[in-house]
Scaffold this motif. Structure first.
Motif, short mmCIF file in Angstrom:
data_model
loop_
_atom_site.label_atom_id
_atom_site.label_comp_id
_atom_site.label_asym_id
_atom_site.label_seq_id
_atom_site.Cartn_x
_atom_site.Cartn_y
_atom_site.Cartn_z
N LEU A 10 41.27 43.64 43.90
CA LEU A 10 40.35 42.55 43.59
C LEU A 10 39.74 42.68 42.20
O LEU A 10 39.47 41.68 41.54
CB LEU A 10 39.24 42.47 44.64
CG LEU A 10 39.69 42.04 46.05
CD1 LEU A 10 38.50 42.07 47.00
CD2 LEU A 10 40.34 40.68 46.04
N ALA A 11 39.54 43.92 41.74
CA ALA A 11 38.97 44.15 40.42
C ALA A 11 39.98 43.87 39.31
O ALA A 11 39.61 43.59 38.17
CB ALA A 11 38.46 45.58 40.30
N MET A 12 41.26 43.94 39.62
CA MET A 12 42.35 43.65 38.67
C MET A 12 42.22 44.45 37.37
O MET A 12 42.42 43.91 36.28
CB MET A 12 42.43 42.17 38.35
CG MET A 12 42.94 41.32 39.46
SD MET A 12 44.70 41.57 39.62
CE MET A 12 45.01 40.73 41.14
N GLY A 13 41.87 45.71 37.50
CA GLY A 13 41.80 46.57 36.32
C GLY A 13 40.76 46.12 35.31
O GLY A 13 40.91 46.31 34.12
N GLY A 14 39.69 45.48 35.78
CA GLY A 14 38.63 45.04 34.89
C GLY A 14 38.79 43.61 34.40
O GLY A 14 37.93 43.10 33.70
N TYR A 15 39.87 42.96 34.77
CA TYR A 15 40.12 41.58 34.34
C TYR A 15 39.97 40.58 35.48
O TYR A 15 40.52 39.48 35.43
CB TYR A 15 41.53 41.47 33.75
CG TYR A 15 41.72 42.28 32.50
CD1 TYR A 15 41.20 41.85 31.30
CD2 TYR A 15 42.41 43.49 32.54
CE1 TYR A 15 41.36 42.60 30.15
CE2 TYR A 15 42.59 44.25 31.40
CZ TYR A 15 42.06 43.79 30.20
OH TYR A 15 42.22 44.53 29.07
N SER A 16 39.22 40.94 36.49
CA SER A 16 39.14 40.10 37.68
C SER A 16 38.56 38.72 37.39
O SER A 16 39.02 37.72 37.96
CB SER A 16 38.32 40.79 38.76
OG SER A 16 36.99 40.99 38.33
N SER A 21 39.64 33.48 38.15
CA SER A 21 39.29 32.13 37.70
C SER A 21 40.55 31.35 37.33
O SER A 21 40.64 30.14 37.60
CB SER A 21 38.31 32.17 36.53
OG SER A 21 38.92 32.77 35.40
N ALA A 22 41.54 32.01 36.76
CA ALA A 22 42.81 31.34 36.45
C ALA A 22 43.51 30.89 37.73
O ALA A 22 44.02 29.76 37.80
CB ALA A 22 43.71 32.27 35.65
N PHE A 23 43.53 31.75 38.73
CA PHE A 23 44.11 31.36 40.02
C PHE A 23 43.33 30.19 40.63
O PHE A 23 43.92 29.24 41.15
CB PHE A 23 44.11 32.54 41.01
CG PHE A 23 45.33 33.40 40.91
CD1 PHE A 23 46.56 32.93 41.31
CD2 PHE A 23 45.23 34.68 40.41
CE1 PHE A 23 47.69 33.74 41.22
CE2 PHE A 23 46.34 35.50 40.31
CZ PHE A 23 47.57 35.03 40.72
N GLY A 24 42.01 30.25 40.59
CA GLY A 24 41.18 29.20 41.17
C GLY A 24 41.37 27.86 40.46
O GLY A 24 41.50 26.82 41.11
N ILE A 25 41.38 27.88 39.14
CA ILE A 25 41.56 26.64 38.38
C ILE A 25 42.94 26.05 38.66
O ILE A 25 43.08 24.84 38.86
CB ILE A 25 41.35 26.90 36.88
CG1 ILE A 25 39.86 27.18 36.62
CG2 ILE A 25 41.84 25.73 36.04
CD1 ILE A 25 39.58 27.72 35.22
N THR A 26 43.96 26.90 38.69
CA THR A 26 45.31 26.43 38.97
C THR A 26 45.41 25.84 40.36
O THR A 26 45.97 24.75 40.56
CB THR A 26 46.33 27.57 38.81
OG1 THR A 26 46.23 28.09 37.48
CG2 THR A 26 47.74 27.10 39.08
#
Length: 68
Positions: A10-16, A21-26
């Motif tokens: 979930l943290a995505m290596g600090g880029y969560s 947000s990119a997944f949500g917007i898409t």
């Protein structure tokens, strides 16, 4: 990419913030596109049905005209 735990995923290596947000917007854009497409398809189908019914009424009126 390998993650040790679900929280690391979930943290995505600090880029969560960027990734989620990119997944949500898409996902949101695709849902809006789907809803708009379905509504336009329904409106188009209603329009075609109205034209078919109108043409049927015109044809029926022409048949009645010829019986006089």
């Amino acid at each position: 990419m390998h993650f040790d735990s679900f929280s690391d995923f979930l943290a995505m290596g600090g880029y969560s913030a960027y990734v989620w947000s990119a997944f949500g917007i898409t996902f949101g854009a695709m849902m809006i596109l789907l809803i708009v497409s379905i509504r336009q398809g329904s409106a188009l189908l209603d329009n075609v049905n109205a034209k078919v019914e109108r043409q049927a009424r015109i044809d029926a009126a022409k048949d009645l005209e010829n019986t006089l």
